[in-house]
Design a protein around this motif. Structure first.
Motif, short mmCIF file in Angstrom:
data_model
loop_
_atom_site.label_atom_id
_atom_site.label_comp_id
_atom_site.label_asym_id
_atom_site.label_seq_id
_atom_site.Cartn_x
_atom_site.Cartn_y
_atom_site.Cartn_z
N GLY A 1 -14.33 7.27 8.16
CA GLY A 1 -13.63 6.56 7.01
C GLY A 1 -12.44 6.01 7.48
N VAL A 2 -11.59 5.46 6.70
CA VAL A 2 -10.08 5.04 7.00
C VAL A 2 -9.21 5.42 5.93
N PHE A 3 -7.92 5.62 6.65
CA PHE A 3 -6.90 5.64 5.64
C PHE A 3 -6.04 4.28 5.54
N VAL A 4 -5.68 4.10 4.45
CA VAL A 4 -4.88 2.92 4.26
C VAL A 4 -3.46 3.33 3.89
N THR A 5 -2.62 2.49 4.31
CA THR A 5 -0.93 3.13 3.56
C THR A 5 -0.67 1.70 2.90
N THR A 6 -0.16 1.91 1.72
CA THR A 6 0.32 0.55 1.25
C THR A 6 1.63 0.79 0.40
N ASP A 7 2.17 -0.16 -0.16
CA ASP A 7 3.25 -0.22 -1.07
C ASP A 7 2.81 0.02 -2.48
N GLY A 8 3.69 -0.04 -3.56
CA GLY A 8 3.09 0.10 -4.70
C GLY A 8 1.86 -0.93 -5.17
N ILE A 9 0.85 -0.44 -5.46
CA ILE A 9 -0.15 -1.31 -6.13
C ILE A 9 -0.82 -0.45 -7.52
N THR A 10 -1.49 -1.45 -8.27
CA THR A 10 -1.95 -0.89 -9.25
C THR A 10 -3.46 0.12 -9.24
N MET A 11 -3.91 0.80 -10.18
CA MET A 11 -5.10 1.54 -9.83
C MET A 11 -6.42 0.68 -9.69
N GLN A 12 -6.47 -0.71 -10.38
CA GLN A 12 -7.30 -1.57 -10.10
C GLN A 12 -7.42 -1.97 -8.72
N ASP A 13 -6.18 -2.03 -8.12
CA ASP A 13 -6.11 -2.45 -6.85
C ASP A 13 -6.72 -1.36 -5.86
N PHE A 14 -6.50 -0.33 -6.17
CA PHE A 14 -6.98 0.95 -5.47
C PHE A 14 -8.68 1.03 -5.54
N GLU A 15 -8.98 0.83 -6.74
CA GLU A 15 -10.45 0.59 -7.03
C GLU A 15 -11.06 -0.29 -6.22
N ALA A 16 -10.44 -1.72 -6.23
CA ALA A 16 -10.95 -2.94 -5.45
C ALA A 16 -11.19 -2.54 -3.85
N LEU A 17 -9.90 -1.95 -3.78
CA LEU A 17 -9.86 -1.76 -2.03
C LEU A 17 -10.98 -0.45 -1.69
N SER A 18 -11.05 0.47 -2.60
CA SER A 18 -12.24 1.46 -2.06
C SER A 18 -13.53 0.87 -2.26
N ALA A 19 -13.78 0.16 -3.19
CA ALA A 19 -15.17 -0.64 -3.25
C ALA A 19 -15.43 -1.49 -2.14
N ALA A 20 -14.27 -2.29 -1.77
CA ALA A 20 -14.58 -3.41 -0.56
C ALA A 20 -14.58 -2.29 0.58
N VAL A 21 -13.91 -1.61 0.77
CA VAL A 21 -13.85 -0.72 2.13
C VAL A 21 -15.40 -0.06 2.37
#
Length: 127
Positions: A99-119
């Motif tokens: 797996g991966v762990f990704v750290t981010t600054d503030g993003i939206t739930m849609q960004d989290f969803e897009a990130l998860s799907a792409a990863v």
């Protein structure tokens, strides 16, 4: 920490995938499996002082515990975990063996969803 855990092409693809999904909000990206880890990206304004070994141990153990605890629940299949901190977020996206762990600054739930799907799509190509 193994610098050759993933082929260079996979490292580049995961980094590009995360940068595309969350842009300049990406703080760091670390790939891991149950035996080792490799930090693939660290934003230039951050210091390399995090204890990644402890993070990996916790994230791997917690993934397995979470996956087992919620298996078969009406919530559906486990997808990813978001941890909220004072200075950002940690998103753990895990397949069965890595797996991966990704750290981010503030993003939206849609960004989290897009990130998860792409990863997940990218990890599945290399597993």
């Amino acid at each position: 920490m193994d610098d050759d855990l993933l082929p260079e092409e996979a490292r580049d693809r995961l980094t590009t995938t995360c940068r595309t999904a969350v842009g300049d909000s990406l703080r760091s990206l670390t790939y891991f499996n149950r035996f080792d880890y490799q930090q693939l990206y660290l934003r230039s304004d951050l210091e390399r002082d995090a204890d990644l070994s402890s993070f990996i141990g916790n994230e791997w153990h917690d993934f397995k515990t979470t996956q087992d605890a919620y298996r078969g629940s009406e919530l559906g299949e486990y997808r990813y975990t978001i941890r909220v901190f004072e200075n950002g977020y940690l998103v753990r996206i895990t397949l069965e063996d890595s797996g991966v762990f990704v750290t981010t600054d503030g993003i939206t739930m849609q960004d989290f969803e897009a990130l998860s799907a792409a990863v997940v799509e990218t990890l599945n190509e290399w597993e």
